[in-house]
Scaffold this active site. Structure first.
Site, PDB file in Angstrom:
ATOM      1  N   ILE A 407       0.824  -1.206   0.000  1.00  0.00           N
ATOM      2  CA  ILE A 407       0.000   0.000   0.000  1.00  0.00           C
ATOM      3  C   ILE A 407       0.859   1.258   0.000  1.00  0.00           C
ATOM      4  O   ILE A 407       0.615   2.203  -0.765  1.00  0.00           O
ATOM      5  CB  ILE A 407      -0.933   0.010   1.228  1.00  0.00           C
ATOM      6  N   ASP A 408       1.883   1.300   0.844  1.00  0.00           N
ATOM      7  CA  ASP A 408       2.667   2.520   1.006  1.00  0.00           C
ATOM      8  C   ASP A 408       3.359   2.917  -0.297  1.00  0.00           C
ATOM      9  O   ASP A 408       3.337   4.086  -0.702  1.00  0.00           O
ATOM     10  CB  ASP A 408       3.690   2.328   2.129  1.00  0.00           C
ATOM     11  N   ASP A 409       4.012   1.956  -0.951  1.00  0.00           N
ATOM     12  CA  ASP A 409       4.653   2.289  -2.224  1.00  0.00           C
ATOM     13  C   ASP A 409       3.632   2.700  -3.266  1.00  0.00           C
ATOM     14  O   ASP A 409       3.868   3.629  -4.052  1.00  0.00           O
ATOM     15  CB  ASP A 409       5.462   1.082  -2.719  1.00  0.00           C
ATOM     16  N   ARG A 524      -1.605   8.409   5.068  1.00  0.00           N
ATOM     17  CA  ARG A 524      -1.012   8.623   3.749  1.00  0.00           C
ATOM     18  C   ARG A 524      -2.016   8.300   2.644  1.00  0.00           C
ATOM     19  O   ARG A 524      -2.026   8.939   1.591  1.00  0.00           O
ATOM     20  CB  ARG A 524       0.255   7.777   3.605  1.00  0.00           C
TER      21      ARG A 524
END
Length: 714
Positions: A407-409, A524
């Protein structure tokens, strides 16, 4: 319409200067600092367009590599000797080894470091070896090591396998509806457990010479090591407390399973081995090794040897090549990275450069965008087990890791792409994802592209270039929505991977057996959605907002799961809340900003030690660093503090600390792998986060406008 609509494309977050903010008396100094850092970044961009800084961990990487080589009969090879020299140089004055600079002795890492030095021929009577031995024994001896270290003990004949926690391959046969099936474990635990289960099934053991034994590290003896693991002091408390002593329950199950195997009751073993082997081999493809991270690559080599693969088998050779890629050789030493971070480093670098007003049409930015687009995941991986109907779309962290996008990338790449739609001094474009219920838009939103240019031919060219970017962003938005957890938050790799009881199995002492949703990643996600034009009118974002608020702590800070620690979490949450439209006047925002200001140090910077994970009263305290100062500054800017003295002092800290070449020095570890167990030093954090913060400040105060950096570096 959404509060995010004016912060899109080439005019992204905080692009419009605050009119009431007076020009800085240090405007030229700030522009010069940005210019030098931008040049630093471009000087280190790969020809293919990506950035990839070193990712540094502690000495368990070098130690475990040496232990693997010892198992393979290469314990005194050149690379082993060089890795041992690196280990020796990292020793603490007290004699042990730590997880991060300035940290205390960590027993498992210290035992493996001492053992690796013995294997590579270091004299046990040398002063540094005596100090290490005494420090380890004073800390409780080799009896205190974790479960992974016990498996190395068994692999090299120090203890019997029955003294390790049982990891039977039959676990892969559990159906997906079972509460303890492998897909209820975090992705990284899953990729370690499967090869380790093959190790348990075959129980290989090398025989080391007496000179490489470590009986002297045990307060009793290896033979007296209990057959079950003691309770771990590195595990976080259960969020849902239970009166049941789950450690005792799982320890009893562990003993029972071993007793059953001792009576040769293993009716499903052959089937389990076949399925575990197939599972592992299937995930070698399109990946930088199993899981693309160091621990499963190590154990996959051992597992392949258990399965009868020869040293020259393509699968074995490929795994060794991946370890070689992780090895950084210097003249006298060799050190290893836990993995590579090109996607992560590239998308953040692009955002930072765009924040510093480098045009989207700069050829170097365009090369970075093309490289990122080439890394999009278009096939299903482990994540799809729980969501088989969701279309693939997202990015991973490494060069290749097709089974495990995260998810973060995906968030960061999507935001980078949104900021890189074609645009220069003469042409600008924006994309907005507008929620809709209109018939014919089954995804729940429409994509609107708008902009201006002086020539029609240029417009056609720009639109053609945008097409793959918009398509990739659209797939990412859909994929991320599908990954939302039942409580409204987002985790790193999987959806609803939060079965807490798994953290109490004997194998779970790495404190990361599950992958629950976290405030930093969820915030984020909100930041991304806000930038793309969504608002809190979308029900799934309203749920996400409630999750973020529920995670705010009593002092109004937020915990940072993926960066150290409360400075990271608070920065990320403040920015995400701002982007999705939460007003700066909200009392909870004001309180979080006050917390950040209270943690500012006398030199104007911020810093936090990784020790705050073990001792929360240290939150927001530690040596000042460039990356953490940048996080705090961006958090305060999101809270409307641009004109505050805290911001000016923080900017001054970064300017004073900047080195002549445009970088900053930062030996501290500010990245988090597994809280309380494994930390990271991202070597580019000290560069692109200060660049991002200074660029954002310069834009907010009118010091910098689109194209100024372009002219400076042309």
């Amino acid at each position: 319409m959404s509060s995010g609509l004016n912060r899109l494309g080439s005019h992204a977050l905080f692009s419009t200067p605050v009119e009431s903010a007076p020009p800085s008396e240090h405007a030229e100094e700030i522009r010069d600092a940005l210019d030098r850092t931008v040049n630093w970044m471009f000087d280190r961009q790969a020809d293919d367009g990506y950035w990839c800084g070193e990712l540094e961990g502690d000495t368990i990487l070098e130690s475990e590599y040496i232990l693997l080589l010892a198992f393979l009969g290469r314990g005194q090879s050149e690379v082993a000797l060089k890795a041992a020299e690196y280990i020796r140089r990292q020793q603490l004055p007290c004699g042990g080894w730590a997880m991060y600079p300035g940290g205390p002795l960590e027993i498992s890492g210290s035992v493996k470091a001492y053992w690796a030095l013995k294997i590579t021929g270091h004299d046990p009577q040398a002063d540094y070896m005596v100090r290490a031995r005494e420090a380890i024994r004073a800390a409780g001896g080799a009896e205190k090591v974790n479960s992974f270290t016990r498996y190395y003990f068994a692999l090299l004949g120090i203890i019997a396998y029955r003294q390790c926690p049982a990891v039977p391959p039959e676990v892969i046969l559990l159906p997906k509806w079972a509460p303890f099936n492998i897909y209820e474990m975090s992705s990284w635990s899953r990729t370690i457990l499967i090869p380790l289960s093959l190790l348990w099934a075959y129980q290989p053991a090398a025989s080391l010479p007496e000179s490489q034994q470590i009986r002297e590290l045990f307060l009793t003896s290896p033979e007296q090591l209990p057959v079950t693991m003691p309770p771990s002091d590195q595990l976080d408390a259960l969020k849902r407390p239970s009166r049941i002593n789950w450690h005792a329950v799982f320890a009893a199950v562990d003993r029972g399973w071993k007793a059953m195997e001792g009576m040769h009751v293993k009716p499903l073993r052959r089937r389990a081995i076949a399925k575990a082997s197939r599972w592992m081999l299937d995930r070698f493809g399109q990946s930088d090794g199993l899981g693309a991270i160091f621990p499963p690559i190590i154990w996959s080599i051992v597992a392949l040897k258990c399965l009868g693969y020869a040293d020259d088998a393509p699968e074995v050779q490929a795994a060794h090549r991946e370890l070689e890629k992780l090895t950084i050789h210097e003249e006298e030493t060799a050190r290893l990275e836990p993995c590579r971070s090109p996607v992560w480093d590239t998308c953040i670098s692009v955002i930072a450069l765009r924040e510093a007003c480098v045009p989207a049409d700069d050829p170097r930015i365009r090369r970075a965008v093309d490289w990122l687009l080439s890394k999009e995941v278009r096939s299903k991986g482990d994540w799809s087990v729980k969501m088989p109907d969701v279309e693939p779309g997202g990015w991973y962290f490494e060069f290749n890791n097709e089974f495990y996008p995260d998810i973060d990338d995906t968030i960061m790449v999507t935001m980078a792409l949104a900021r890189c739609l074609p645009g220069d001094l003469y042409s600008t474009w924006q994309a907005q994802f507008v929620p809709t219920t209109k018939v014919g838009t089954p995804d729940g939103f429409s994509t609107i592209v708008c902009g201006k240019t002086a020539r029609g031919a240029r417009a056609c060219s720009d639109l053609e270039r945008m097409r793959p970017m918009i398509a990739a962003m659209t797939r990412a938005v859909k994929w991320i929505e599908g990954m939302q957890c039942r409580d409204g938050g987002w985790a790193a790799f999987d959806r609803d991977n939060d079965r807490e009881l798994l953290t109490r199995v004997p194998f779970a002492d790495h404190n990361a057996m599950i992958d629950p949703p976290t405030a930093d990643i969820t915030a984020r996600v909100l930041e991304m959605y806000g930038r793309l034009g969504f608002s809190l009118e979308s029900p799934h974002l309203a749920r996400a907002l409630e999750f973020v608020w529920s995670e705010q702590e009593k002092d109004f800070a937020w915990y940072g799961r993926w960066g150290v620690n409360y400075l990271y979490g608070t920065w990320q949450c403040l920015v995400g809340l701002h982007e999705i439209g939460v007003p700066e006047s909200d009392s909870r925002i004001r309180a979080a900003a006050d917390w950040l200001k209270a943690k500012q140090q006398a030199n104007g910077g911020w810093g936090e030690t990784a020790r705050s994970y073990d001792e929360p009263h240290l939150r927001g305290e530690g040596p000042t660093t460039a990356s953490q100062t940048a996080w705090a500054l961006m958090g305060l800017m999101a809270a409307g503090e641009v004109e505050s003295d805290a911001i000016r002092r923080g900017v001054r800290y970064l300017l004073n600390a900047q080195e002549e070449d445009g970088g900053w020095n930062e030996p501290e570890f500010t990245g988090t792998g597994f809280p309380r167990v494994f930390y990271l030093r991202y070597h580019l954090y000290r560069i692109y986060f200060p660049l991002m913060a200074l660029g954002r400040y310069a834009r907010l105060t009118g010091i910098l406008t689109e194209g100024q950096i372009a002219r400076a570096i042309a």
